[in-house]
Design an enzyme around this catalytic site. Sequence first.
Site, PDB file in Angstrom:
ATOM      1  N   LYS A 105       0.820  -1.213   0.000  1.00  0.00           N
ATOM      2  CA  LYS A 105       0.000   0.000   0.000  1.00  0.00           C
ATOM      3  C   LYS A 105       0.859   1.271   0.000  1.00  0.00           C
ATOM      4  O   LYS A 105       2.073   1.207   0.239  1.00  0.00           O
ATOM      5  CB  LYS A 105      -0.930  -0.045   1.214  1.00  0.00           C
ATOM      6  N   TYR A 128     -12.435  -1.359  -3.990  1.00  0.00           N
ATOM      7  CA  TYR A 128     -12.957  -1.547  -2.626  1.00  0.00           C
ATOM      8  C   TYR A 128     -14.481  -1.442  -2.552  1.00  0.00           C
ATOM      9  O   TYR A 128     -15.028  -1.254  -1.466  1.00  0.00           O
ATOM     10  CB  TYR A 128     -12.302  -0.550  -1.663  1.00  0.00           C
ATOM     11  N   PHE A 132     -15.444   3.666   6.999  1.00  0.00           N
ATOM     12  CA  PHE A 132     -14.118   4.134   6.616  1.00  0.00           C
ATOM     13  C   PHE A 132     -13.883   4.122   5.103  1.00  0.00           C
ATOM     14  O   PHE A 132     -12.775   4.359   4.647  1.00  0.00           O
ATOM     15  CB  PHE A 132     -13.051   3.295   7.326  1.00  0.00           C
ATOM     16  N   ARG A 175      -2.657 -14.549   4.895  1.00  0.00           N
ATOM     17  CA  ARG A 175      -3.306 -13.794   5.984  1.00  0.00           C
ATOM     18  C   ARG A 175      -2.528 -13.978   7.292  1.00  0.00           C
ATOM     19  O   ARG A 175      -2.407 -13.051   8.080  1.00  0.00           O
ATOM     20  CB  ARG A 175      -4.760 -14.233   6.175  1.00  0.00           C
ATOM     21  N   THR A 184      -5.688  -6.819  10.787  1.00  0.00           N
ATOM     22  CA  THR A 184      -5.919  -5.538  10.103  1.00  0.00           C
ATOM     23  C   THR A 184      -5.313  -4.376  10.895  1.00  0.00           C
ATOM     24  O   THR A 184      -4.688  -3.481  10.321  1.00  0.00           O
ATOM     25  CB  THR A 184      -7.440  -5.308   9.949  1.00  0.00           C
ATOM     26  N   ARG A 228       2.401  -6.710   8.996  1.00  0.00           N
ATOM     27  CA  ARG A 228       1.750  -5.496   9.516  1.00  0.00           C
ATOM     28  C   ARG A 228       2.341  -5.069  10.854  1.00  0.00           C
ATOM     29  O   ARG A 228       2.456  -3.873  11.133  1.00  0.00           O
ATOM     30  CB  ARG A 228       0.244  -5.716   9.601  1.00  0.00           C
ATOM     31  N   ASN A 269      -2.077   0.242   6.615  1.00  0.00           N
ATOM     32  CA  ASN A 269      -1.589  -0.997   7.230  1.00  0.00           C
ATOM     33  C   ASN A 269      -0.706  -1.834   6.303  1.00  0.00           C
ATOM     34  O   ASN A 269      -0.668  -3.051   6.391  1.00  0.00           O
ATOM     35  CB  ASN A 269      -2.753  -1.803   7.815  1.00  0.00           C
ATOM     36  N   HIS A 305      -2.290  -5.377   1.528  1.00  0.00           N
ATOM     37  CA  HIS A 305      -3.597  -6.004   1.337  1.00  0.00           C
ATOM     38  C   HIS A 305      -3.385  -7.511   1.220  1.00  0.00           C
ATOM     39  O   HIS A 305      -2.351  -7.954   0.747  1.00  0.00           O
ATOM     40  CB  HIS A 305      -4.225  -5.472   0.037  1.00  0.00           C
ATOM     41  N   GLU A 356      -9.582  -9.844  -7.775  1.00  0.00           N
ATOM     42  CA  GLU A 356      -8.601  -8.780  -7.519  1.00  0.00           C
ATOM     43  C   GLU A 356      -7.398  -8.896  -8.455  1.00  0.00           C
ATOM     44  O   GLU A 356      -6.897  -7.876  -8.959  1.00  0.00           O
ATOM     45  CB  GLU A 356      -8.178  -8.833  -6.047  1.00  0.00           C
TER      46      GLU A 356
HETATM   47  P1  IDP Z   1      -8.138  -6.584   5.785  1.00  0.00           P
HETATM   48  O1  IDP Z   1      -7.288  -5.698   4.886  1.00  0.00           O
HETATM   49  O2  IDP Z   1      -7.363  -7.065   6.976  1.00  0.00           O
HETATM   50  O3  IDP Z   1      -8.816  -7.687   5.037  1.00  0.00           O
HETATM   51  P2  IDP Z   1     -10.726  -5.260   5.828  1.00  0.00           P
HETATM   52  O4  IDP Z   1     -11.684  -5.331   6.966  1.00  0.00           O
HETATM   53  O5  IDP Z   1     -11.033  -6.029   4.589  1.00  0.00           O
HETATM   54  O6  IDP Z   1      -9.284  -5.649   6.400  1.00  0.00           O
HETATM   55  O7  IDP Z   1     -10.567  -3.722   5.476  1.00  0.00           O
HETATM   56  C1  IDP Z   1      -9.960  -3.320   4.254  1.00  0.00           C
HETATM   57  C2  IDP Z   1      -8.992  -2.185   4.532  1.00  0.00           C
HETATM   58  O8  IDP Z   1      -9.736  -1.054   5.009  1.00  0.00           O
HETATM   59  C3  IDP Z   1      -7.979  -2.446   5.646  1.00  0.00           C
HETATM   60  O9  IDP Z   1      -6.857  -3.167   5.203  1.00  0.00           O
HETATM   61  C4  IDP Z   1      -7.602  -1.031   6.066  1.00  0.00           C
HETATM   62  O10 IDP Z   1      -6.707  -0.420   5.134  1.00  0.00           O
HETATM   63  C5  IDP Z   1      -8.953  -0.334   5.960  1.00  0.00           C
HETATM   64  N1  IDP Z   1      -9.668  -0.333   7.252  1.00  0.00           N
HETATM   65  C6  IDP Z   1     -10.242  -1.398   7.879  1.00  0.00           C
HETATM   66  N2  IDP Z   1     -10.815  -1.044   9.035  1.00  0.00           N
HETATM   67  C7  IDP Z   1     -10.597   0.298   9.146  1.00  0.00           C
HETATM   68  C8  IDP Z   1     -10.955   1.274  10.146  1.00  0.00           C
HETATM   69  O11 IDP Z   1     -11.595   0.972  11.162  1.00  0.00           O
HETATM   70  N3  IDP Z   1     -10.549   2.564   9.905  1.00  0.00           N
HETATM   71  C9  IDP Z   1      -9.856   2.921   8.792  1.00  0.00           C
HETATM   72  N4  IDP Z   1      -9.502   2.035   7.832  1.00  0.00           N
HETATM   73  C10 IDP Z   1      -9.859   0.750   8.010  1.00  0.00           C
HETATM   74 MG    MG Z   2     -10.226  -7.624   3.520  1.00  0.00          MG
END
Ligand code: IDP
Ligand code: MG
Length: 139
Positions: A11, A51, A59, A87, A93, A104, A114, A117, A128
């Site tokens: 990212k 997304y 968010f 994962r 996350t 991470r 973070n 992805h 994707e």
């Molecule tokens: P993941 O990347 O671990 O699968 P997801 O829940 O799919 O997590 O969320 C996608 C992306 O959205 C996350 O990687 C992060 O960049 C962002 N994200 C997730 N939760 C939050 C939040 O609470 N605040 C801001 N950004 C978030």
């Molecule tokens: Mg995800």
Amino acid sequence: MATNRTFTMLKPDAVANGYIGGILKMINDAGFSIIAMKYTKLSAATAGEFYEIHKERPFYGELVSYMSSGPIVAVILEKENAIASFRTLIGATDPTKADEGTIRKIYAKSIAANAVHGSDSDENAQIEGDFFFSKLERF
Ligand code: IDP
Ligand code: MG
């Protein structure tokens, strides 16, 4: 159908902080092969499309603006049990909740920025990967 493939993006925060090499080394050391890779940048429109599944989440706007804020590296990876294995390698996350030694935990700044992805299913890994790569770009 299990494909043994997953999709990742390094990212904008990871790229801006000079972590491309370090993250790719961790990915290689964990036994993943690179099937396709591209240094590119999402626009707000293409980040929003990528997304789309998170459109209703609070968010979403922040995520789209962050993911289009700078270049990224898109990668298709292959390994047995790729989705779950990747994962595990990237961690939770929220980097403050990620296990020690995960990508991470080591490289991410915040829950939004973070570092990486990781696809959450075989179906989404296919979608994707297809978003970024033609069949001529996979080896
Ligand atoms: P993941 O990347 O671990 O699968 P997801 O829940 O799919 O997590 O969320 C996608 C992306 O959205 C996350 O990687 C992060 O960049 C962002 N994200 C997730 N939760 C939050 C939040 O609470 N605040 C801001 N950004 C978030
Ligand atoms: Mg995800």
